[in-house]
Design an enzyme around this catalytic site. Structure first.
Site, short mmCIF file in Angstrom:
data_model
loop_
_atom_site.label_atom_id
_atom_site.label_comp_id
_atom_site.label_asym_id
_atom_site.label_seq_id
_atom_site.Cartn_x
_atom_site.Cartn_y
_atom_site.Cartn_z
N GLU A 65 -0.30 8.56 -2.82
CA GLU A 65 -0.07 8.51 -1.35
C GLU A 65 0.42 9.86 -1.06
O GLU A 65 1.80 10.08 -1.69
CB GLU A 65 0.70 7.44 -0.77
CG GLU A 65 0.46 6.90 0.24
CD GLU A 65 0.99 5.62 0.78
OE1 GLU A 65 1.79 5.72 1.92
OE2 GLU A 65 1.23 4.68 0.01
N ARG A 300 5.39 0.51 -15.63
CA ARG A 300 5.73 1.89 -15.03
C ARG A 300 6.79 2.48 -15.99
O ARG A 300 7.46 1.51 -16.53
CB ARG A 300 5.96 1.52 -13.59
CG ARG A 300 7.58 0.79 -13.26
CD ARG A 300 7.47 0.38 -12.11
NE ARG A 300 7.86 1.59 -11.14
CZ ARG A 300 6.89 1.96 -10.13
NH1 ARG A 300 5.75 1.15 -9.68
NH2 ARG A 300 6.90 2.96 -9.29
N LYS A 310 11.30 6.31 -4.52
CA LYS A 310 11.07 7.22 -3.53
C LYS A 310 12.32 7.06 -2.48
O LYS A 310 12.78 8.20 -2.12
CB LYS A 310 9.69 6.97 -2.86
CG LYS A 310 8.73 8.05 -2.71
CD LYS A 310 7.53 7.66 -2.26
CE LYS A 310 6.50 7.88 -3.37
NZ LYS A 310 5.05 7.48 -2.83
P1 ATP Z 1 5.29 3.95 -3.09
O1 ATP Z 1 6.59 3.17 -3.17
O2 ATP Z 1 5.20 5.03 -1.83
O3 ATP Z 1 3.85 3.41 -3.24
P2 ATP Z 1 4.64 5.11 -5.86
O4 ATP Z 1 5.67 5.76 -6.52
O5 ATP Z 1 3.93 4.03 -6.14
O6 ATP Z 1 5.36 5.01 -4.50
P3 ATP Z 1 2.25 6.63 -5.40
O7 ATP Z 1 1.85 7.89 -4.62
O8 ATP Z 1 1.30 5.43 -4.79
O9 ATP Z 1 3.58 6.35 -5.17
O10 ATP Z 1 1.79 6.71 -6.79
C1 ATP Z 1 0.52 7.41 -7.37
C2 ATP Z 1 0.59 6.69 -8.71
O11 ATP Z 1 1.51 6.88 -9.64
C3 ATP Z 1 0.28 5.14 -8.58
O12 ATP Z 1 -1.03 5.01 -9.32
C4 ATP Z 1 1.38 4.65 -9.35
O13 ATP Z 1 1.19 3.29 -10.01
C5 ATP Z 1 1.78 5.76 -10.30
N1 ATP Z 1 3.32 5.63 -10.53
C6 ATP Z 1 4.44 5.64 -9.63
N2 ATP Z 1 5.69 5.22 -10.19
C7 ATP Z 1 5.05 5.32 -11.60
C8 ATP Z 1 6.09 5.13 -12.49
N3 ATP Z 1 7.43 4.90 -12.44
N4 ATP Z 1 5.54 5.06 -13.77
C9 ATP Z 1 4.22 5.09 -13.71
N5 ATP Z 1 3.37 5.40 -12.94
C10 ATP Z 1 3.86 5.40 -11.65
MG MG Z 2 2.20 3.24 -4.64
#
Ligand code: ATP
Ligand code: MG
Length: 593
Positions: A65, A300, A310
């Protein structure tokens, strides 16, 4: 294992297998996708059916996002998704999941694409660019919603948010049907179109999927799929006043893009039944064709000594605990890059930690080791005195200097040697002299001999102190027949070997000695405020004396400063001819007890 596109790591060992690779290999062995077609762009079943046979063996996607900066956790997901596409002759789509109208900004889009490319990946494949914006799919999403309504699988609900919450039930109790659940298809269609046409107030009604209010999975209790929200969208402007919910939008995005393996983090596991339900129903409606995308969840990344939330990252930046999103102490990719962390190091890290279905914590030292390993390969060696005191060679002629030769890289003799100047007055490290040596100390102390690395053996003859009792200057005499690289130079055996920089040939520079941002492995655990766990000494700035060659370092160039660690010329604050350096990582782990 090879592909015609982005891979530039042919020398890297094959990554270890994992459960996702096993699934892909099984799918490929069963020829699951051999008849799949690709319209040349995202589309519905009819469009893809009219396309060519899909050249991609699999399709994955990285769907951030655009509402923030990427961090080290995202690097895991990027390396996983792009790495799978690379290894199985597929494509990874770079998709901006920008269906939420409020928070998204171009600045984030730019920084995200820059960071994915920096990590060594791209979305150009099979003669096409695969960069997509989910907000371009709003028409399809709308049509999909109408298709569900037409099949009696969605309804407009006018309960208040509180009523809906109360009627959702609990983990142990079934939910209650909405009084609006049995509206006719015609009424639902008419109402949904009124929602679209701006006839109803924000929040006054939602469209819900009609599934099962008694499902043991709360996500299947008629989830909301469209809401009314008058908000300007960066791509579609004011065209829409209704927006799809994430859980509805995401499976449709995957299906339009013919994603084969939709890989996400574990918190979406409970959403998988809805993901499958939605795509199956839309396939029955002729909207999509089999094989449908499948969702797979992995754990994750949780990393000690950092925060990857975030919200917490925003707090660190906004409350100015750090200097900005690219502060070299932050776990953002922009920060890590500025710190001198390498794309190769991140890819090695991703391979090393692997992919699993069980949540766990990864030690920060594993990441640092990956950076050390890749920098040890890549970085040329240079000499830097970080805490300088003077060493005067009393028997060396005043005004004279001579060439000494230092290898640029001990593992790569082909990189040759460079010339460094030796003269009467040198800078050495304060810690390389002791007035009274401790046990086992082999460096300079009165009457002891050491080798000046790449130069001569010297014998300490005395020292000077200032009024405060600090040593300011050490005196010595050199042994003329002992110059490194000359015959018989090793006839005098010494135990110590210290580095130095000629004072008349030095570049005085600012160096930021970065350390961990948090002093606790799990910041904010045990009910502490995570800000209380900030390491007060996460950066100190020193004025160092460097060998002259470092004055020409280009921004973002990395070096090993011998005996100290890896340093990078800061990409932001360095000006030509006057670089400043950031410590990337020490040679050894200083935190290991
Ligand atoms: P939000 O809380 O805004 O959703 P987010 O960290 O999930 O935050 P995204 O932009 O949705 O942010 O993340 C993009 C991709 O990165 C998603 O597919 C998510 O699963 C992956 N991702 C985010 N954080 C991690 C993490 N700590 N480890 C592995 N993958 C991650
Ligand atoms: Mg997300």
């Amino acid at each position: 294992m090879s592909s015609e596109k982005t891979s530039n790591h042919s020398s890297a060992p094959a990554p270890a297998s994992n459960f996702i690779r096993a699934i892909i290999e099984k799918d490929l062995a069963q020829n699951k996708y051999v008849h799949k077609k690709w319209a040349g762009s995202p589309g519905d079943a009819a469009q893809h059916a009219a396309g060519e046979s899909d050249p991609a063996k699999i399709r994955t996607r990285f769907p951030p996002e655009p509402n923030g900066y990427l961090h080290i956790g995202h690097a895991k997901s990027i390396c996983l998704n792009f790495g799978l596409a690379r290894d199985y002759n597929g494509i990874c789509h770079m998709r901006f999941d920008d269906t939420n109208p409020e928070k998204e900004e171009q600045e984030y889009v730019d920084s995200i694409t820059e960071m994915v490319q920096w990590l060594g990946f791209g979305w150009e494949a099979f003669g096409q660019s695969h960069l997509y914006y989910a907000s371009n799919y709003f028409d399809w999403m709308y049509q999909a919603a109408e298709a569900l309504i037409s099949k009696g699988l969605a309804y407009v609900d006018q309960q208040t948010a509180d009523e809906m919450r109360a009627n959702r039930g609990t983990l142990t109790e079934a939910g209650k049907d909405s009084p609006y659940r049995n509206r006719s298809v015609e009424d639902n269609l008419a109402l949904f179109r009124e929602m679209r046409d701006g006839k109803h107030a924000d929040g006054s009604m939602v469209l819900r999927a009609k599934i099962d209010m008694a499902s043991p999975n709360i996500n299947m209790r008629d989830p909301a799929i469209y809401r009314i929200k008058r908000a300007h969208h960066h791509n579609t402007g004011d065209q829409w006043c209704i927006y799809p919910m994430y859980t509805f939008a995401h499976p449709i995005e995957d299906a339009l893009e013919q994603i084969t393996h939709s890989i996400c983090t574990l918190e979406f596991e409970d959403q998988r039944p809805f993901y499958d339900w939605l795509l199956e129903r839309l396939a029955e409606a002729g909207f999509f064709a089999h094989p449908l995308p499948k969702q797979y969840e992995f754990a994750r990344l949780n990393l000690t000594y950092v925060v990857l939330s975030k919200r917490k990252l925003i707090q660190l930046v906004e409350e100015k605990h750090v200097s900005g999103w690219d502060d070299p102490r932050l776990p953002t990719l922009a920060g890590a890059r500025r710190r001198g962390y390498t794309p190769e190091g991140f890819r090695l890290f991703a391979d090393r930690i692997g992919v699993s279905k069980a949540d766990s914590w990864i030690e920060y030292t594993i990441l640092e080791d990956c950076m050390r390993e890749t920098l040890n390969e890549a970085a040329e060696r240079r000499i830097a005195v970080l805490d300088p005191i003077k060493l005067v060679i009393d028997n060396y002629p005043e005004g004279q200097s001579e060439d000494c030769f230092a290898p640029n890289h001990p593992l790569k003799p082909e990189l040759g040697k460079r010339t460094i100047q030796l003269s009467k007055t040198l800078w050495i490290e304060r810690e390389d002299f002791m007035e009274v040596p401790s046990k086992g100390y082999f460096r300079l102390f009165p009457d002891n001999m050491v080798r000046l690395r790449y130069g001569y053996v010297v014998k300490c003859t005395g020292f000077e102190k200032d009024a405060a009792g600090n040593v300011t200057t050490v005196h010595c005499e050199y042994l003329p027949d002992t110059k490194s690289g000359t015959p018989g130079s090793d006839s005098v055996k010494v135990k110590g070997n210290i580095h130095w920089v000629s004072a008349a040939h030095a570049y005085q520079a600012e160096i930021r000695m970065y350390d961990r941002l948090f002093k606790e492995a799990h910041p904010g655990s045990a009910d502490r405020d995570f800000l209380d766990d900030l390491n007060p000494n996460s950066v100190t700035t020193v004025t160092a004396q460097l060998e002259l060659a470092l004055q020409d370092a280009k921004p973002a160039e990395s070096f090993q400063f011998e005996r100290h660690g890896y340093f990078v010329a800061d990409r932001k604050d360095s000006v030509v001819g006057k670089p400043v350096f950031n410590r990337t990582v020490t040679l050894r782990d200083a935190w290991q007890k």
